[in-house]
Design a protein around this motif. Sequence first.
Motif, PDB file in Angstrom:
ATOM      1  N   ASP A 222      75.082  42.932  84.554  1.00 41.57           N
ATOM      2  CA  ASP A 222      73.895  43.720  84.195  1.00 41.57           C
ATOM      3  C   ASP A 222      73.794  45.061  84.893  1.00 41.57           C
ATOM      4  O   ASP A 222      72.871  45.821  84.599  1.00 41.57           O
ATOM      5  CB  ASP A 222      72.623  42.929  84.517  1.00 41.57           C
ATOM      6  N   GLY A 223      74.665  45.322  85.847  1.00 42.92           N
ATOM      7  CA  GLY A 223      74.521  46.554  86.611  1.00 42.92           C
ATOM      8  C   GLY A 223      73.277  46.474  87.487  1.00 42.92           C
ATOM      9  O   GLY A 223      72.760  45.386  87.748  1.00 42.92           O
ATOM     10  N   PRO A 224      72.773  47.605  87.921  1.00 42.79           N
ATOM     11  CA  PRO A 224      71.607  47.609  88.821  1.00 42.79           C
ATOM     12  C   PRO A 224      70.359  46.993  88.194  1.00 42.79           C
ATOM     13  O   PRO A 224      69.507  46.467  88.905  1.00 42.79           O
ATOM     14  CB  PRO A 224      71.374  49.083  89.125  1.00 42.79           C
ATOM     15  N   ALA A 225      70.254  47.019  86.866  1.00 40.30           N
ATOM     16  CA  ALA A 225      69.059  46.480  86.203  1.00 40.30           C
ATOM     17  C   ALA A 225      68.879  44.991  86.487  1.00 40.30           C
ATOM     18  O   ALA A 225      67.757  44.521  86.663  1.00 40.30           O
ATOM     19  CB  ALA A 225      69.138  46.727  84.702  1.00 40.30           C
ATOM     20  N   GLY A 226      69.967  44.244  86.539  1.00 41.38           N
ATOM     21  CA  GLY A 226      69.875  42.813  86.803  1.00 41.38           C
ATOM     22  C   GLY A 226      69.324  42.513  88.181  1.00 41.38           C
ATOM     23  O   GLY A 226      68.463  41.652  88.350  1.00 41.38           O
ATOM     24  N   LEU A 227      69.822  43.216  89.161  1.00 37.38           N
ATOM     25  CA  LEU A 227      69.330  42.996  90.525  1.00 37.38           C
ATOM     26  C   LEU A 227      67.876  43.431  90.657  1.00 37.38           C
ATOM     27  O   LEU A 227      67.103  42.794  91.387  1.00 37.38           O
ATOM     28  CB  LEU A 227      70.221  43.729  91.528  1.00 37.38           C
TER      29      LEU A 227
ATOM     30  N   HIS B 235      72.030  44.298  76.172  1.00 38.00           N
ATOM     31  CA  HIS B 235      72.411  45.378  77.093  1.00 38.00           C
ATOM     32  C   HIS B 235      73.614  44.958  77.945  1.00 38.00           C
ATOM     33  O   HIS B 235      74.558  45.735  78.128  1.00 38.00           O
ATOM     34  CB  HIS B 235      71.244  45.739  78.023  1.00 38.00           C
ATOM     35  N   ALA B 236      73.578  43.731  78.457  1.00 41.41           N
ATOM     36  CA  ALA B 236      74.678  43.245  79.304  1.00 41.41           C
ATOM     37  C   ALA B 236      75.981  43.176  78.520  1.00 41.41           C
ATOM     38  O   ALA B 236      77.040  43.529  79.044  1.00 41.41           O
ATOM     39  CB  ALA B 236      74.331  41.875  79.885  1.00 41.41           C
ATOM     40  N   ALA B 237      75.919  42.733  77.273  1.00 41.64           N
ATOM     41  CA  ALA B 237      77.134  42.664  76.448  1.00 41.64           C
ATOM     42  C   ALA B 237      77.761  44.048  76.302  1.00 41.64           C
ATOM     43  O   ALA B 237      78.980  44.205  76.417  1.00 41.64           O
ATOM     44  CB  ALA B 237      76.815  42.056  75.081  1.00 41.64           C
ATOM     45  N   LEU B 238      76.928  45.039  76.074  1.00 40.08           N
ATOM     46  CA  LEU B 238      77.449  46.411  76.014  1.00 40.08           C
ATOM     47  C   LEU B 238      78.041  46.824  77.356  1.00 40.08           C
ATOM     48  O   LEU B 238      79.100  47.442  77.425  1.00 40.08           O
ATOM     49  CB  LEU B 238      76.333  47.382  75.607  1.00 40.08           C
ATOM     50  N   HIS B 239      77.361  46.444  78.443  1.00 37.25           N
ATOM     51  CA  HIS B 239      77.789  46.819  79.798  1.00 37.25           C
ATOM     52  C   HIS B 239      79.159  46.248  80.150  1.00 37.25           C
ATOM     53  O   HIS B 239      79.946  46.873  80.862  1.00 37.25           O
ATOM     54  CB  HIS B 239      76.739  46.374  80.818  1.00 37.25           C
ATOM     55  N   VAL B 240      79.460  45.029  79.659  1.00 32.70           N
ATOM     56  CA  VAL B 240      80.743  44.401  79.991  1.00 32.70           C
ATOM     57  C   VAL B 240      81.831  44.707  78.968  1.00 32.70           C
ATOM     58  O   VAL B 240      82.916  44.127  79.028  1.00 32.70           O
ATOM     59  CB  VAL B 240      80.619  42.875  80.220  1.00 32.70           C
ATOM     60  N   GLY B 241      81.544  45.599  78.014  1.00 31.94           N
ATOM     61  CA  GLY B 241      82.591  46.056  77.112  1.00 31.94           C
ATOM     62  C   GLY B 241      82.603  45.480  75.714  1.00 31.94           C
ATOM     63  O   GLY B 241      83.548  45.732  74.954  1.00 31.94           O
TER      64      GLY B 241
ATOM     65  N   GLU C 217      79.127  36.830  77.586  1.00 31.82           N
ATOM     66  CA  GLU C 217      77.966  37.554  77.054  1.00 31.82           C
ATOM     67  C   GLU C 217      77.821  37.360  75.548  1.00 31.82           C
ATOM     68  O   GLU C 217      76.696  37.242  75.057  1.00 31.82           O
ATOM     69  CB  GLU C 217      78.022  39.035  77.424  1.00 31.82           C
ATOM     70  N   LEU C 218      78.910  37.320  74.811  1.00 35.03           N
ATOM     71  CA  LEU C 218      78.800  37.047  73.373  1.00 35.03           C
ATOM     72  C   LEU C 218      78.215  35.652  73.133  1.00 35.03           C
ATOM     73  O   LEU C 218      77.355  35.469  72.257  1.00 35.03           O
ATOM     74  CB  LEU C 218      80.152  37.197  72.684  1.00 35.03           C
ATOM     75  N   ALA C 219      78.652  34.681  73.922  1.00 34.38           N
ATOM     76  CA  ALA C 219      78.098  33.331  73.800  1.00 34.38           C
ATOM     77  C   ALA C 219      76.615  33.314  74.167  1.00 34.38           C
ATOM     78  O   ALA C 219      75.809  32.639  73.510  1.00 34.38           O
ATOM     79  CB  ALA C 219      78.878  32.359  74.695  1.00 34.38           C
ATOM     80  N   THR C 220      76.245  34.063  75.186  1.00 34.20           N
ATOM     81  CA  THR C 220      74.849  34.112  75.613  1.00 34.20           C
ATOM     82  C   THR C 220      73.976  34.778  74.560  1.00 34.20           C
ATOM     83  O   THR C 220      72.883  34.301  74.249  1.00 34.20           O
ATOM     84  CB  THR C 220      74.736  34.842  76.968  1.00 34.20           C
ATOM     85  N   VAL C 221      74.460  35.875  73.988  1.00 35.00           N
ATOM     86  CA  VAL C 221      73.712  36.539  72.912  1.00 35.00           C
ATOM     87  C   VAL C 221      73.514  35.561  71.756  1.00 35.00           C
ATOM     88  O   VAL C 221      72.406  35.445  71.206  1.00 35.00           O
ATOM     89  CB  VAL C 221      74.422  37.834  72.455  1.00 35.00           C
TER      90      VAL C 221
ATOM     91  N   VAL D 107      67.775  47.795  71.087  1.00 38.94           N
ATOM     92  CA  VAL D 107      68.676  48.055  72.210  1.00 38.94           C
ATOM     93  C   VAL D 107      69.661  49.167  71.853  1.00 38.94           C
ATOM     94  O   VAL D 107      69.925  50.051  72.669  1.00 38.94           O
ATOM     95  CB  VAL D 107      69.412  46.768  72.644  1.00 38.94           C
ATOM     96  N   PHE D 108      70.197  49.129  70.657  1.00 36.91           N
ATOM     97  CA  PHE D 108      71.134  50.170  70.244  1.00 36.91           C
ATOM     98  C   PHE D 108      70.438  51.525  70.202  1.00 36.91           C
ATOM     99  O   PHE D 108      71.018  52.528  70.611  1.00 36.91           O
ATOM    100  CB  PHE D 108      71.755  49.839  68.895  1.00 36.91           C
ATOM    101  N   ALA D 109      69.203  51.580  69.717  1.00 37.88           N
ATOM    102  CA  ALA D 109      68.466  52.847  69.690  1.00 37.88           C
ATOM    103  C   ALA D 109      68.275  53.379  71.107  1.00 37.88           C
ATOM    104  O   ALA D 109      68.482  54.570  71.368  1.00 37.88           O
ATOM    105  CB  ALA D 109      67.120  52.664  68.997  1.00 37.88           C
ATOM    106  N   GLU D 110      67.920  52.506  72.033  1.00 38.76           N
ATOM    107  CA  GLU D 110      67.754  52.908  73.439  1.00 38.76           C
ATOM    108  C   GLU D 110      69.064  53.402  74.037  1.00 38.76           C
ATOM    109  O   GLU D 110      69.069  54.247  74.927  1.00 38.76           O
ATOM    110  CB  GLU D 110      67.255  51.728  74.277  1.00 38.76           C
ATOM    111  N   SER D 111      70.164  52.842  73.561  1.00 38.52           N
ATOM    112  CA  SER D 111      71.486  53.163  74.102  1.00 38.52           C
ATOM    113  C   SER D 111      72.183  54.290  73.341  1.00 38.52           C
ATOM    114  O   SER D 111      73.319  54.629  73.664  1.00 38.52           O
ATOM    115  CB  SER D 111      72.370  51.905  74.079  1.00 38.52           C
ATOM    116  N   GLY D 112      71.531  54.829  72.317  1.00 38.28           N
ATOM    117  CA  GLY D 112      72.123  55.913  71.539  1.00 38.28           C
ATOM    118  C   GLY D 112      73.245  55.470  70.615  1.00 38.28           C
ATOM    119  O   GLY D 112      74.126  56.261  70.274  1.00 38.28           O
TER     120      GLY D 112
END
Length: 132
Positions: free
Chosen positions: A17-22, A81-87, A59-63, A119-124
């Motif tokens: 999740d990057g810093p958002a998760g923490l 968001h996390a799925a995007l973050h991990v590629g 992350e795909l399984a979690t989504v 989420v995609f709109a927020e992420s551009g």
Amino acid sequence: MSADRYERGAAMLAAVDGPAGLEVVEGLAKSFPDFARYIVEFPFGDIYARKGLGLRERELATVAALCALGHARPQLRVHVHAALHVGCSPREIVEVVMQMAVYAGFPAALNGLAVVREVFAESGIPLPVGSD
């Protein structure tokens, strides 16, 4: 052992999740410190840290699972968001959510796609993402 679990979990949470998760865990810890610790130790310290699946697959399984539940919209947002973050690619995420129409029903897939759109709109990330 618990300190190791927590450290391993915090590292995995940051990788996912990057810093958002923490930040989420720190906010939760202000009111519910034990639960915040459990979230770091069990899902991330024990499960996400296992060998056998990479972070993309997890992350795909979690989504998919959160979409199928149908009542976990905030968590689904976090994990898209996390799925995007991990590629994971936007197309992979859309396809996984569309797959849920078969196994969880059209309402679950429609609600999941609404989260994906946000989420995609927020992420551009423009829609549509391409199709077959």
